[in-house]
Design a protein around this motif. Structure first.
Motif, mmCIF file in Angstrom:
data_model
loop_
_atom_site.group_PDB
_atom_site.id
_atom_site.type_symbol
_atom_site.label_atom_id
_atom_site.label_comp_id
_atom_site.label_asym_id
_atom_site.label_seq_id
_atom_site.Cartn_x
_atom_site.Cartn_y
_atom_site.Cartn_z
ATOM 1 N N TYR A 36 49.569 -33.870 -45.529
ATOM 2 C CA TYR A 36 48.153 -33.557 -45.366
ATOM 3 C C TYR A 36 48.025 -32.047 -45.236
ATOM 4 O O TYR A 36 48.699 -31.428 -44.412
ATOM 5 C CB TYR A 36 47.577 -34.250 -44.128
ATOM 6 N N ARG A 37 47.174 -31.453 -46.054
ATOM 7 C CA ARG A 37 46.936 -30.006 -46.001
ATOM 8 C C ARG A 37 45.604 -29.742 -45.336
ATOM 9 O O ARG A 37 44.550 -30.056 -45.908
ATOM 10 C CB ARG A 37 46.906 -29.414 -47.418
ATOM 11 N N ALA A 38 45.676 -29.181 -44.133
ATOM 12 C CA ALA A 38 44.450 -28.955 -43.364
ATOM 13 C C ALA A 38 43.525 -27.958 -44.061
ATOM 14 O O ALA A 38 42.307 -28.064 -43.968
ATOM 15 C CB ALA A 38 44.804 -28.461 -41.970
ATOM 16 N N ASP A 39 44.133 -26.992 -44.817
ATOM 17 C CA ASP A 39 43.276 -25.958 -45.419
ATOM 18 C C ASP A 39 42.393 -26.502 -46.538
ATOM 19 O O ASP A 39 41.323 -25.970 -46.796
ATOM 20 C CB ASP A 39 44.125 -24.768 -45.900
ATOM 21 N N THR A 40 42.853 -27.554 -47.215
ATOM 22 C CA THR A 40 42.027 -28.092 -48.306
ATOM 23 C C THR A 40 41.580 -29.529 -48.032
ATOM 24 O O THR A 40 40.926 -30.143 -48.870
ATOM 25 C CB THR A 40 42.804 -28.078 -49.636
ATOM 26 N N HIS A 41 41.954 -30.061 -46.866
ATOM 27 C CA HIS A 41 41.598 -31.446 -46.500
ATOM 28 C C HIS A 41 42.027 -32.434 -47.570
ATOM 29 O O HIS A 41 41.263 -33.310 -47.964
ATOM 30 C CB HIS A 41 40.076 -31.583 -46.249
ATOM 31 N N ARG A 42 43.252 -32.253 -48.044
ATOM 32 C CA ARG A 42 43.761 -33.151 -49.085
ATOM 33 C C ARG A 42 45.168 -33.580 -48.732
ATOM 34 O O ARG A 42 45.911 -32.839 -48.091
ATOM 35 C CB ARG A 42 43.842 -32.419 -50.432
ATOM 36 N N VAL A 43 45.522 -34.745 -49.224
ATOM 37 C CA VAL A 43 46.923 -35.145 -49.164
ATOM 38 C C VAL A 43 47.548 -34.763 -50.506
ATOM 39 O O VAL A 43 46.994 -35.088 -51.562
ATOM 40 C CB VAL A 43 47.068 -36.661 -48.915
ATOM 41 N N VAL A 44 48.651 -34.024 -50.457
ATOM 42 C CA VAL A 44 49.324 -33.642 -51.701
ATOM 43 C C VAL A 44 50.742 -34.216 -51.698
ATOM 44 O O VAL A 44 51.344 -34.418 -50.642
ATOM 45 C CB VAL A 44 49.388 -32.111 -51.896
ATOM 46 N N ALA A 45 51.247 -34.480 -52.901
ATOM 47 C CA ALA A 45 52.597 -35.023 -53.047
ATOM 48 C C ALA A 45 53.543 -33.911 -53.469
ATOM 49 O O ALA A 45 53.159 -32.992 -54.195
ATOM 50 C CB ALA A 45 52.593 -36.130 -54.089
ATOM 51 N N LYS A 46 54.781 -34.001 -52.994
ATOM 52 C CA LYS A 46 55.820 -33.046 -53.398
ATOM 53 C C LYS A 46 57.034 -33.830 -53.842
ATOM 54 O O LYS A 46 57.483 -34.734 -53.125
ATOM 55 C CB LYS A 46 56.218 -32.177 -52.207
ATOM 56 N N ASN A 47 57.566 -33.463 -55.005
ATOM 57 C CA ASN A 47 58.769 -34.120 -55.531
ATOM 58 C C ASN A 47 59.935 -33.150 -55.427
ATOM 59 O O ASN A 47 59.839 -32.014 -55.894
ATOM 60 C CB ASN A 47 58.548 -34.514 -56.987
ATOM 61 N N PHE A 48 61.015 -33.601 -54.823
ATOM 62 C CA PHE A 48 62.178 -32.715 -54.708
ATOM 63 C C PHE A 48 63.425 -33.544 -54.394
ATOM 64 O O PHE A 48 63.330 -34.729 -54.053
ATOM 65 C CB PHE A 48 61.952 -31.659 -53.608
ATOM 66 N N LEU A 49 64.574 -32.899 -54.554
ATOM 67 C CA LEU A 49 65.847 -33.491 -54.130
ATOM 68 C C LEU A 49 66.284 -32.746 -52.880
ATOM 69 O O LEU A 49 66.020 -31.551 -52.752
ATOM 70 C CB LEU A 49 66.913 -33.321 -55.217
ATOM 71 N N ARG A 50 66.988 -33.450 -51.982
ATOM 72 C CA ARG A 50 67.403 -32.791 -50.738
ATOM 73 C C ARG A 50 68.816 -33.232 -50.358
ATOM 74 O O ARG A 50 69.158 -34.403 -50.486
ATOM 75 C CB ARG A 50 66.426 -33.128 -49.615
ATOM 76 N N ALA A 51 69.603 -32.266 -49.918
ATOM 77 C CA ALA A 51 70.957 -32.542 -49.400
ATOM 78 C C ALA A 51 71.222 -31.586 -48.247
ATOM 79 O O ALA A 51 70.625 -30.506 -48.180
ATOM 80 C CB ALA A 51 72.005 -32.344 -50.492
ATOM 81 N N PRO A 52 72.103 -31.964 -47.333
ATOM 82 C CA PRO A 52 72.473 -31.025 -46.267
ATOM 83 C C PRO A 52 73.253 -29.850 -46.861
ATOM 84 O O PRO A 52 74.100 -30.047 -47.735
ATOM 85 C CB PRO A 52 73.385 -31.844 -45.344
ATOM 86 N N MET A 53 72.979 -28.659 -46.381
ATOM 87 C CA MET A 53 73.652 -27.447 -46.863
ATOM 88 C C MET A 53 75.173 -27.585 -46.732
ATOM 89 O O MET A 53 75.920 -27.111 -47.588
ATOM 90 C CB MET A 53 73.141 -26.261 -46.022
ATOM 91 N N ARG A 54 75.625 -28.240 -45.670
ATOM 92 C CA ARG A 54 77.077 -28.340 -45.419
ATOM 93 C C ARG A 54 77.801 -29.051 -46.563
ATOM 94 O O ARG A 54 78.994 -28.856 -46.761
ATOM 95 C CB ARG A 54 77.335 -29.065 -44.084
ATOM 96 N N ASN A 55 77.078 -29.887 -47.338
ATOM 97 C CA ASN A 55 77.718 -30.612 -48.446
ATOM 98 C C ASN A 55 78.031 -29.700 -49.635
ATOM 99 O O ASN A 55 78.749 -30.089 -50.546
ATOM 100 C CB ASN A 55 76.816 -31.739 -48.963
ATOM 101 N N LEU A 56 77.417 -28.501 -49.643
ATOM 102 C CA LEU A 56 77.531 -27.658 -50.832
ATOM 103 C C LEU A 56 78.363 -26.414 -50.625
ATOM 104 O O LEU A 56 78.555 -25.641 -51.554
ATOM 105 C CB LEU A 56 76.131 -27.215 -51.294
#
Ligand SMILES: [Zn+2]
Length: 408
Positions: free
Chosen positions: A118-138
């Protein structure tokens, strides 16, 4: 509620159901049915916290391909470190490419996310697509991976993500200039493909490369074709037969000038507000939906033209304009400056006043490269043939008269 894809009654929509019934994610479902995410999602699906304990360590020693993918993403500036995590940024139109990358990075423990905020500045719910891994794995492949991953594999991943194809030239923006240098040198040394480093696109420290000639661009795509064809949404960006469109950016500059030998008022030093319209034509990139980024267009014109002309005396802002800073000569000069950065440049319009303007369509980048400097801009350059003619004329018209005049 009912699922608009399969009609099943549901207490809530989530990716678990949607991926199974239609292959869509919630964000794609929202776009397809023109529904705001706010209306689809429950509050407990939004702003979910993440914790490093949700991730496991590397599942195996990462493959050579995984290391190439990681390097290509680094060149593209798509790896973001924060709170002990590394994220790979994605976007909805390239979701399949993001999932392809996940498949190849799975040994590092990367997980796919479509998170809703939820973005309070625009009063909208936005979606984000990404991959995530712990830094220690890399850590082993993070700073200086040894041995270095194979160049072409990394370059193909980079090109799929960041390169743009404009009028037969490949543009490649790198997150750091050292990456641009590495790629440029490697392409010349091992593949005889030449690239130029362009200095005008300063965008948060990014460095920009452009293939030098039409032949270099073709050769580079040929070299990467097989690998790009394996990556979803990659090859079509360079080959799809999409509609052509023109985009225009308008910028202004305030300048002074005079016109040498002009029979009327323009021989006086005077100032005015110039309005410059820069038009670029090209095919619409099916993945970005754009011909060229307006932000890039503006940055380039600002850096190469506006910063040079604004609040300056045009006759002294460039040697090419010292004799004639007419709208026509300005247009030729501006075209010659911009074409290397905007090979899709199709028209310039320059207003000197609201009722006086010049339209110009100049040479293609390939023509400029083959023909060299535009002669109309250099009448005083003093080519040897011209100087010999001058000397003959002076001799014939008689030197003494000139000398006598200067004495009297
Ligand atoms: Zn369904």
């Amino acid at each position: 509620m009912h699922c608009l894809e399969c009609g099943a009654p549901l207490s809530r929509l989530d990716n678990g159901h949607l991926l199974e019934c239609s292959g869509l994610t919630v964000q794609e479902y929202a776009i397809r049915h023109q529904l705001p995410l706010d209306m689809i999602l429950h509050s407990d699906q939004i702003n979910l916290p993440d914790h490093i304990d949700n991730y496991t360590g590397p599942t195996a020693r990462p493959t050579e391909t995984a290391r190439q993918v990681l390097l290509g993403l680094r060149w593209a500036g798509l790896l973001q470190e924060h709170d002990g995590f590394v994220d790979v940024a994605g976007e909805i139109r390239r979701l399949d490419l993001l999932l392809w990358i996940q498949e190849h990075l799975v040994d590092y423990g990367f997980q796919f996310h479509q998170d809703y905020e939820y973005r309070a500045d625009t009063h909208r719910v936005v979606a984000k697509n990404f991959l995530r891994a712990p830094m220690r794995n890399l850590v082993h492949d993070w700073a200086m991976p040894e041995p270095p991953p194979a160049f072409l594999g990394a370059l193909a991943v980079y090109v799929a993500q960041r390169a743009e194809w404009h009028a037969g030239y490949l543009f490649m923006a790198f997150s750091r200039s050292i990456y641009a240098e590495t790629v440029r040198e490697e392409l010349v040394r091992n593949h005889q493909i030449h690239c130029e480093i362009l200095d005008a696109a300063d965008n948060g420290g990014e460095a920009l490369l452009r293939t030098r000639s039409l032949a270099d661009g073709e050769k580079l795509l040929d070299l990467l074709q097989e690998q790009l064809q394996e990556m979803p949404t990659a090859w079509e960006r360079f080959q799809a037969d999409t509609p052509t469109a023109s985009v225009t950016k308008e910028l202004v500059f305030d300048s002074a000038h005079f016109i040498t030998d002009h029979p009327a008022k323009c021989s006086n030093l005077h100032g005015g507000r110039y309005v410059l319209q820069v038009e670029v034509t090209g095919r619409i990139d099916p993945i970005t939906g754009c011909v060229v980024d307006y932000g890039y267009l503006k940055r380039v014109v600002n850096h190469l033209i506006i910063e040079r002309f604004d609040h300056h005396h045009l006759n002294y802002a460039a040697e090419e304009l010292a004799w004639r800073s007419s709208t026509e000569m300005l247009c030729v000069f501006i075209w010659e400056q911009l074409i290397g950065y905007l090979p899709g440049l199709s028209s310039l319009r320059l207003y000197e006043t609201t009722s006086s303007w010049c339209d110009y369509q100049g040479r293609s980048l390939a023509e400029q490269q083959a023909q060299g400097a535009e002669p109309v801009l250099y009448p005083f350059r003093g080519e040897s043939e011209q100087m010999a003619r001058r000397q003959r004329l002076i001799q014939r018209s008689g030197k003494p008269r000139v000398a006598a005049c200067s004495i009297s």
